[in-house]
Design a protein around this motif. Structure first.
Motif, PDB file in Angstrom:
ATOM      1  N   MET A  82       0.842  -1.176   0.000  1.00 45.59           N
ATOM      2  CA  MET A  82       0.000   0.000   0.000  1.00 45.59           C
ATOM      3  C   MET A  82       0.886   1.237   0.000  1.00 45.59           C
ATOM      4  O   MET A  82       1.721   1.408   0.867  1.00 45.59           O
ATOM      5  CB  MET A  82      -0.903  -0.009   1.238  1.00 45.59           C
ATOM      6  CG  MET A  82      -1.737   1.218   1.363  1.00 45.59           C
ATOM      7  SD  MET A  82      -2.771   1.237   2.841  1.00 45.59           S
ATOM      8  CE  MET A  82      -1.570   1.737   4.040  1.00 45.59           C
ATOM      9  N   THR A  83       0.699   2.077  -0.980  1.00 46.50           N
ATOM     10  CA  THR A  83       1.490   3.298  -1.067  1.00 46.50           C
ATOM     11  C   THR A  83       0.667   4.542  -0.814  1.00 46.50           C
ATOM     12  O   THR A  83       1.218   5.633  -0.735  1.00 46.50           O
ATOM     13  CB  THR A  83       2.151   3.416  -2.459  1.00 46.50           C
ATOM     14  OG1 THR A  83       1.119   3.391  -3.450  1.00 46.50           O
ATOM     15  CG2 THR A  83       3.128   2.278  -2.699  1.00 46.50           C
ATOM     16  N   GLN A  84      -0.629   4.409  -0.682  1.00 43.01           N
ATOM     17  CA  GLN A  84      -1.484   5.556  -0.439  1.00 43.01           C
ATOM     18  C   GLN A  84      -1.287   6.061   0.995  1.00 43.01           C
ATOM     19  O   GLN A  84      -0.950   5.310   1.895  1.00 43.01           O
ATOM     20  CB  GLN A  84      -2.953   5.206  -0.673  1.00 43.01           C
ATOM     21  CG  GLN A  84      -3.279   4.878  -2.096  1.00 43.01           C
ATOM     22  CD  GLN A  84      -3.089   3.396  -2.418  1.00 43.01           C
ATOM     23  OE1 GLN A  84      -2.446   2.661  -1.705  1.00 43.01           O
ATOM     24  NE2 GLN A  84      -3.657   2.973  -3.525  1.00 43.01           N
ATOM     25  N   ASP A  85      -1.562   7.342   1.179  1.00 41.26           N
ATOM     26  CA  ASP A  85      -1.366   7.974   2.474  1.00 41.26           C
ATOM     27  C   ASP A  85      -2.594   7.942   3.373  1.00 41.26           C
ATOM     28  O   ASP A  85      -2.515   8.347   4.522  1.00 41.26           O
ATOM     29  CB  ASP A  85      -0.956   9.440   2.274  1.00 41.26           C
ATOM     30  CG  ASP A  85       0.422   9.575   1.636  1.00 41.26           C
ATOM     31  OD1 ASP A  85       1.189   8.599   1.645  1.00 41.26           O
ATOM     32  OD2 ASP A  85       0.721  10.675   1.139  1.00 41.26           O
ATOM     33  N   VAL A  86      -3.734   7.501   2.861  1.00 38.92           N
ATOM     34  CA  VAL A  86      -4.984   7.518   3.612  1.00 38.92           C
ATOM     35  C   VAL A  86      -5.672   6.159   3.495  1.00 38.92           C
ATOM     36  O   VAL A  86      -5.712   5.568   2.416  1.00 38.92           O
ATOM     37  CB  VAL A  86      -5.932   8.629   3.098  1.00 38.92           C
ATOM     38  CG1 VAL A  86      -7.268   8.592   3.820  1.00 38.92           C
ATOM     39  CG2 VAL A  86      -5.280  10.000   3.249  1.00 38.92           C
ATOM     40  N   VAL A  87      -6.226   5.692   4.614  1.00 35.50           N
ATOM     41  CA  VAL A  87      -7.001   4.459   4.635  1.00 35.50           C
ATOM     42  C   VAL A  87      -8.375   4.778   5.198  1.00 35.50           C
ATOM     43  O   VAL A  87      -8.492   5.379   6.270  1.00 35.50           O
ATOM     44  CB  VAL A  87      -6.326   3.378   5.512  1.00 35.50           C
ATOM     45  CG1 VAL A  87      -7.184   2.126   5.583  1.00 35.50           C
ATOM     46  CG2 VAL A  87      -4.935   3.051   4.994  1.00 35.50           C
ATOM     47  N   LEU A  88      -9.420   4.419   4.456  1.00 32.69           N
ATOM     48  CA  LEU A  88     -10.810   4.589   4.881  1.00 32.69           C
ATOM     49  C   LEU A  88     -11.548   3.270   4.681  1.00 32.69           C
ATOM     50  O   LEU A  88     -11.123   2.438   3.890  1.00 32.69           O
ATOM     51  CB  LEU A  88     -11.517   5.677   4.066  1.00 32.69           C
ATOM     52  CG  LEU A  88     -11.053   7.108   4.240  1.00 32.69           C
ATOM     53  CD1 LEU A  88     -11.734   8.005   3.219  1.00 32.69           C
ATOM     54  CD2 LEU A  88     -11.345   7.606   5.634  1.00 32.69           C
ATOM     55  N   GLY A  89     -12.641   3.125   5.381  1.00 34.47           N
ATOM     56  CA  GLY A  89     -13.495   1.962   5.196  1.00 34.47           C
ATOM     57  C   GLY A  89     -14.826   2.363   4.607  1.00 34.47           C
ATOM     58  O   GLY A  89     -15.306   3.468   4.816  1.00 34.47           O
ATOM     59  N   MET A  90     -15.414   1.442   3.869  1.00 31.62           N
ATOM     60  CA  MET A  90     -16.730   1.704   3.297  1.00 31.62           C
ATOM     61  C   MET A  90     -17.799   1.413   4.331  1.00 31.62           C
ATOM     62  O   MET A  90     -17.718   0.427   5.061  1.00 31.62           O
ATOM     63  CB  MET A  90     -16.955   0.837   2.062  1.00 31.62           C
ATOM     64  CG  MET A  90     -16.094   1.259   0.907  1.00 31.62           C
ATOM     65  SD  MET A  90     -16.199   0.136  -0.487  1.00 31.62           S
ATOM     66  CE  MET A  90     -17.936   0.088  -0.772  1.00 31.62           C
ATOM     67  N   GLU A  91     -18.782   2.275   4.386  1.00 35.01           N
ATOM     68  CA  GLU A  91     -19.911   2.045   5.267  1.00 35.01           C
ATOM     69  C   GLU A  91     -20.867   1.081   4.562  1.00 35.01           C
ATOM     70  O   GLU A  91     -21.229   1.291   3.410  1.00 35.01           O
ATOM     71  CB  GLU A  91     -20.614   3.357   5.570  1.00 35.01           C
ATOM     72  CG  GLU A  91     -21.688   3.221   6.599  1.00 35.01           C
ATOM     73  CD  GLU A  91     -22.239   4.565   6.979  1.00 35.01           C
ATOM     74  OE1 GLU A  91     -23.391   4.838   6.625  1.00 35.01           O
ATOM     75  OE2 GLU A  91     -21.512   5.342   7.618  1.00 35.01           O
ATOM     76  N   ALA A  92     -21.236   0.038   5.255  1.00 34.08           N
ATOM     77  CA  ALA A  92     -22.136  -0.946   4.661  1.00 34.08           C
ATOM     78  C   ALA A  92     -23.534  -0.368   4.511  1.00 34.08           C
ATOM     79  O   ALA A  92     -23.953   0.488   5.271  1.00 34.08           O
ATOM     80  CB  ALA A  92     -22.195  -2.200   5.525  1.00 34.08           C
ATOM     81  N   SER A  93     -24.237  -0.873   3.551  1.00 37.31           N
ATOM     82  CA  SER A  93     -25.611  -0.476   3.312  1.00 37.31           C
ATOM     83  C   SER A  93     -26.538  -1.357   4.137  1.00 37.31           C
ATOM     84  O   SER A  93     -26.246  -2.517   4.381  1.00 37.31           O
ATOM     85  CB  SER A  93     -25.921  -0.662   1.824  1.00 37.31           C
ATOM     86  OG  SER A  93     -27.301  -0.658   1.596  1.00 37.31           O
ATOM     87  N   ARG A  94     -27.677  -0.821   4.558  1.00 36.65           N
ATOM     88  CA  ARG A  94     -28.664  -1.635   5.265  1.00 36.65           C
ATOM     89  C   ARG A  94     -29.193  -2.750   4.373  1.00 36.65           C
ATOM     90  O   ARG A  94     -29.524  -3.815   4.837  1.00 36.65           O
ATOM     91  CB  ARG A  94     -29.842  -0.783   5.715  1.00 36.65           C
ATOM     92  CG  ARG A  94     -29.536   0.105   6.867  1.00 36.65           C
ATOM     93  CD  ARG A  94     -30.770   0.898   7.234  1.00 36.65           C
ATOM     94  NE  ARG A  94     -30.446   1.789   8.316  1.00 36.65           N
ATOM     95  CZ  ARG A  94     -31.147   1.868   9.430  1.00 36.65           C
ATOM     96  NH1 ARG A  94     -32.204   1.146   9.600  1.00 36.65           N
ATOM     97  NH2 ARG A  94     -30.786   2.692  10.378  1.00 36.65           N
TER      98      ARG A  94
END
Length: 166
Positions: free
Chosen positions: A1-13
């Motif tokens: 991983m070379t990106q500077d930011v890590v985010l997670g996806m919010e699951a859908s109901r």
């Protein structure tokens, strides 16, 4: 991983998102290098912040930026950070007493990296917790956080109880 930011996806109901979808990238938990360009871009979007649009800047804007600048972040998918979901039955599943494995959700076994508490729904369970109650608790949540309660936490709790009694 070379990106500077890590985010997670919010699951859908309705379903678990499996690919980056508009509106599903959440900023509730951000792992990033200081001054990462993606964060600078995200902060700049707050010039148009509208507090009446829930998830506008929390979910939609990060996703819009991810689509425009995909090389600036890593998207961990829905499982890494945002399960269980924000439904009352999911919150209850985490916080009501149960035997290990019985609830259908176990923090460490789930593959999650973080636990998003969905505070507005979970506060009724979180607010009364003390270090002692965490150590005695039989919910999925107390089993998960028990490892983070140390002797110093118990000393502080004791001092607070003593101060209230005097």
């Amino acid at each position: 991983m070379t990106q500077d930011v890590v985010l997670g996806m919010e699951a859908s109901r309705e379903s678990q998102r499996t690919a980056l979808e508009y509106g599903g990238l959440c900023n509730a938990v951000i792992v990033a290098k200081k001054d990462a360009p993606f964060l600078t871009r995200g902060l700049a979007t707050y010039e148009s912040f509208d507090s009446t649009v829930w998830a506008g800047h929390s979910v939609a804007k990060p996703c819009e930026l991810a689509i425009l600048y995909p090389r600036e972040l890593t998207d961990l998918g829905t499982r890494a950070m945002f399960l269980p979901l924000w439904r009352y039955e999911d919150i209850d599943m985490v916080h009501l007493s149960s035997q290990a494995g019985e609830s259908g959700w176990e923090g460490f076994k789930s593959g999650q990296l973080t636990y998003h508490a969905w505070e507005s729904l979970a506060m009724k369970y979180l607010e009364p917790l003390t270090p002692s109650l965490v150590l005695k608790g039989e919910s999925s949540f107390t089993r998960m956080v028990r490892a983070f309660v140390g002797p110093e936490d118990l000393k502080i709790e004791k001092r607070l109880w003593e101060a209230q009694g005097s």
